[in-house]
Write a protein that holds these residues in place. Structure first.
Motif, mmCIF file in Angstrom:
data_model
loop_
_atom_site.group_PDB
_atom_site.id
_atom_site.type_symbol
_atom_site.label_atom_id
_atom_site.label_comp_id
_atom_site.label_asym_id
_atom_site.label_seq_id
_atom_site.Cartn_x
_atom_site.Cartn_y
_atom_site.Cartn_z
ATOM 1 N N ARG B 5 0.848 -1.185 0.000
ATOM 2 C CA ARG B 5 0.000 0.000 0.000
ATOM 3 C C ARG B 5 0.893 1.247 0.000
ATOM 4 O O ARG B 5 1.955 1.261 0.636
ATOM 5 N N TYR B 6 0.439 2.242 -0.710
ATOM 6 C CA TYR B 6 1.214 3.497 -0.737
ATOM 7 C C TYR B 6 0.405 4.595 -0.087
ATOM 8 O O TYR B 6 -0.744 4.822 -0.448
ATOM 9 N N CYS B 7 0.978 5.253 0.852
ATOM 10 C CA CYS B 7 0.253 6.252 1.625
ATOM 11 C C CYS B 7 0.928 7.606 1.471
ATOM 12 O O CYS B 7 2.145 7.731 1.613
ATOM 13 N N THR B 22 -4.600 6.477 1.079
ATOM 14 C CA THR B 22 -3.788 5.312 0.751
ATOM 15 C C THR B 22 -4.152 4.834 -0.650
ATOM 16 O O THR B 22 -5.321 4.893 -1.056
ATOM 17 N N GLN B 63 -0.140 -4.497 3.370
ATOM 18 C CA GLN B 63 -1.542 -4.265 3.712
ATOM 19 C C GLN B 63 -1.894 -4.727 5.119
ATOM 20 O O GLN B 63 -2.560 -4.037 5.865
#
Lengths: 365, 437
Positions: B5-7, B22, B63
């Motif tokens: 996941r990229y936040c 996210t 995740q």
């Protein structure tokens, strides 16, 4: 001020040669050319050297006396020119004379009874021993070497740093003042330095380190460093100044800071000149006499710590020649040491000169 | 293998990061950056990274695992966030021009595999004002300041101890300095009295050596600058001058002794007239003259070289010979420069000890106190006292000399030399200020 009074060479080193060879060539052609022989303001003595020529115009009212006077002045001028020539050659004469007269006194033992192996390898310097005088100069050489080495360790970074500061980081009044102070530093007589070492630094060192004697290798090294720094600064500054400004401008245009210019551009470009500066500093330190005579403790031994007293080649001559029997072996061995010193200084100066000429050749191309 | 996941994490005014939305892919996260509105002036940040006024980060995490943030970002890019345009590669030296360019660049990098964030790693994007100083420039400036300070310290290291020593000598020697100290002869085995006799001796030595060295040196300078062509002979002369200047002073002394011995032999064996045959004032002066010759030669040359060539040419065109040109044009125009060299020679000769130590100066000579002989105490063939020699003697050879006498002598010697030198420098500065060409 180019090449003028501003950069008077305070050490008589004369490394920076005025650039006028082309001018001189012009002068040659000009003065040997066919000048019309005119008299200036009617003065006969202003006729040129080669005036007895058929087509020379008659000097007005030229009688016998006048011609005589002119002849005398021409002879006088030839005499003057020859005097000037002789004086010009005198420097060569003196260097040879120094070598000759020192060799003349030292030769009988140098090519005779002096055991050169002992001279260079033994530390037994007992010239006045009644039983068996021994002339081992190793300890003296090590003494000279160690005190010079120590002095250079201290003087080279500081001297080159100061040269860089004066040449690159300051200008105007500050620069002038610093240069004058360095000149004055160079002018302090060596006997005063020796006195300072003996009376001021020695006791100070004894208080600080608890050394038994105040006059030792460290004192001598510090004094010698202070004495040779002016040479390093002034020759080093000349070397940095000799780097063309276009180098600096190019580096600035590439975005270099002044510090980057100094160590990426100036140091590589001026490294020969800086090396020559160091060499001349070494020459000065090796040849120094009075300061080391007074401030190094005068003990013939190989030093094992910074606080050991030592004795150098120069100090030995100064201290012992007065008492040595004229014409005796001891007396002549001291001249051999002098010859050694002469050879060292000759090699050092020659190398420095060749190095400097080397840069000049490169920068001209 | 868990999904990454990229936040997006936005910078808060207090310096910490505030995690935001996210995204499932890096490209989406990067595209969402276009909503960023970089702050120009953020006081809290500027102390940490001087070149960045605002930052944004992309945090990467698995995740199903809690996000743990490393202390340092894995990647760091720079962008000129408030301008439009193109170009740059995001590096410190060449930031992206504009946010759009940055986003394209990031996506491109990620796709080509040069940029791969793993769990717990961060990517930081710094905003920089276009004309702000970069970190590199700051480093450079700092290095330059340090270098300058260090070099200045080195220069000061030369100046400070000398001043300290001079002041110390002056303070210690002050009690001795009076008129009678100058005018009295040393008494009671040098433990009392003044320095008149050595002072006069130094004067004589310097004067005679000057008489000998100045004409030869000046003419040699004239030869080198006006007559010598650029050939091997001149090169050898130059080398000889350099070497003569570099010969240790004690070797000059040996030279003097050698000459004395040679003359004595000539006199003894052949009865030829010789100027001196034993240690004496004249011999010492000659040694000093040889030793100081290079000083005069070098400075004369420089003085002559500073006379413009056109002066000489004008004179030659009038039909003057070379010597007439030198006499009427070159020497008068450079006389003051030559004078500075001569003054310098005086200071050099006055301070030297080693050459006279063995050739003519002695520890002590009986000198009359009164009458005209007090002013001319030494003949040419007498041994003499000298100030430098006197200082050496009273500080090393004689016991029980009062301290203030020693320091007083040192102060007088150093004062003499420095005064003469300062005169030379002052003359030079004055000349430069009123030079006509």
């Amino acid at each position: 001020m180019a090449g003028g009074f501003g950069q008077a060479d305070w050490f008589g080193v004369g490394l920076v040669k005025p650039i006028e060879s082309s001018a001189r060539r012009r002068q040659q052609t000009c003065s040997t050319g066919e000048n019309p022989k005119l008299s200036v303001r009617g003065r006969t003595d202003l006729a040129t050297k080669s005036s007895p020529k058929p087509n020379a115009p008659e000097v007005p009212g030229g009688g016998f006396l006048r011609r005589l006077a002119s002849g005398v002045s021409l002879t006088a001028e030839a005499g003057i020119e020859w005097t000037i020539r002789l004086c010009g050659w005198s420097a060569i004469l003196f260097v040879f004379a120094i070598f000759f007269f020192v060799l003349r006194e030292g030769a009988p033992v140098l090519f005779g009874e002096l055991d050169l192996v002992e001279f260079f390898t033994s530390t037994h310097w007992q010239p006045t021993s009644l039983v068996r005088p021994r002339y081992g100069a190793l300890a003296l050489m090590v003494g000279t070497l160690s005190v010079t080495g120590l002095a250079m360790l201290l003087a080279v970074p500081v001297g080159l740093g100061a040269a860089v500061y004066i040449s690159e980081f300051c200008q105007g009044k500050v620069k002038e003042t610093l240069k004058i102070v360095i000149e004055l530093l160079a002018a302090i007589p060596s006997v005063v330095w020796g006195f300072i070492g003996l009376m001021v630094m020695g006791p100070l060192l004894m208080d600080l380190t608890g050394a038994e004697v105040g006059v030792n290798l460290l004192t001598g090294g510090v004094i010698l460093a202070l004495m040779s720094v002016p040479v390093i600064v002034s020759v080093g500054e000349d070397a940095l100044k000799a780097v063309p400004d276009s180098y600096r401008e190019a580096a600035l245009a590439l975005g270099a800071s002044r510090w980057e210019i100094v160590y990426r551009v100036l140091f590589p470009a001026a490294k020969n000149g800086l090396l020559a500066a160091v060499l001349l500093g070494v020459g000065r330190a090796v040849g120094e006499t009075m300061a080391v005579l007074m401030a190094t403790g005068h003990a013939v031994q190989i030093p094992y710590s910074l606080l050991d007293p030592i004795r150098t080649l120069t100090a030995t001559i100064a201290a012992e020649l007065g008492e040595a029997v004229k014409g005796g072996t001891h007396y002549r061995v001291l001249f051999v040491i002098g010859l050694l010193l002469f050879a060292i200084s000759f090699v050092v100066n020659l190398t420095a000169d060749v190095i400097v000429k080397g840069i000049k050749g490169e920068s001209r191309n | 293998m868990a999904e990454l996941r990229y936040c997006l994490a936005w910078k808060r005014p207090d310096g910490s990061f505030q995690p935001g939305e996210t995204f499932a892919s890096f490209a989406e996260a990067a595209t969402a950056l276009s909503a960023w509105q970089p702050q120009s002036h953020s006081g809290a940040l500027s102390t940490q990274e001087p070149c960045c006024t605002d930052q944004v980060e992309i945090w990467c995490s698995c995740q199903d695992e809690p996000a743990t943030v490393l202390s340092r970002p894995r990647y760091s890019f720079v962008v000129y966030g408030t301008v439009a345009g193109g170009g740059g590669d995001g590096s410190e030296a060449a930031p992206w021009w504009g946010l759009q360019e940055a986003i394209t660049g990031l996506v491109e990098l990620e796709r080509s595999g040069q940029l791969a964030l793993r769990h717990g790693q961060r990517l930081r994007l710094c905003h920089r004002e276009v004309f702000a100083t970069s970190a590199g420039q700051k480093r450079k400036a700092r290095a330059e300041n340090i270098a300058k300070t260090v070099f200045m310290a080195m220069a000061l290291m030369l100046v400070a101890p000398v001043l300290a020593i001079l002041v110390y000598l002056l303070v210690k020697g002050w009690p001795a300095l009076s008129l009678s100290f100058f005018l009295e002869n040393p008494r009671e085995r040098m433990t009392a009295g003044g320095i008149w006799a050595p002072l006069v001796g130094t004067f004589f030595l310097v004067f005679i050596s000057l008489l000998l060295a100045a004409p030869v040196g000046i003419l040699a300078g004239v030869y080198l600058n006006e007559y010598a062509r650029d050939n091997w002979l001149t090169r050898i002369i130059n080398l000889a001058v350099v070497n003569l200047a570099g010969v240790p002073s004690i070797v000059h002394a040996l030279f003097g002794v050698g000459v004395i011995m040679f003359f004595a032999e000539l006199r003894r064996n052949y009865g030829i007239w010789v100027p001196f045959e034993d240690r004496c004032l004249l011999a010492a002066s000659c040694t000093l003259a040889v030793m100081t010759l290079p000083v005069i030669i070098t400075s004369t040359r420089e003085a002559l070289a500073s006379v413009p060539m056109s002066f000489r040419e004008a004179c030659w065109n009038m039909g003057a010979t070379r010597w007439q040109t030198i006499r009427t044009i070159v020497l008068p125009n450079s006389i003051s420069g030559i004078l500075t060299g001569v003054i310098l020679q005086v200071s050099r000769a006055a301070g030297e000890t080693a050459p006279i130590l063995l050739t003519g100066a002695v520890f002590s000579v009986p000198v009359p106190d009164h009458g005209w002989r007090a002013f001319v105490p030494y003949g040419l063939h007498d041994r003499c006292m000298a100030l430098s020699m006197h200082l050496y003697t009273i500080s090393t050879q004689v016991v029980n000399v009062p301290e203030h006498v020693e320091y007083g002598t040192a102060v007088v010697l150093i004062g003499l030399v420095l005064a003469v030198n300062s005169a030379s420098i002052a003359l030079r500065v004055y000349l430069r200020s009123r030079k006509k060409w």
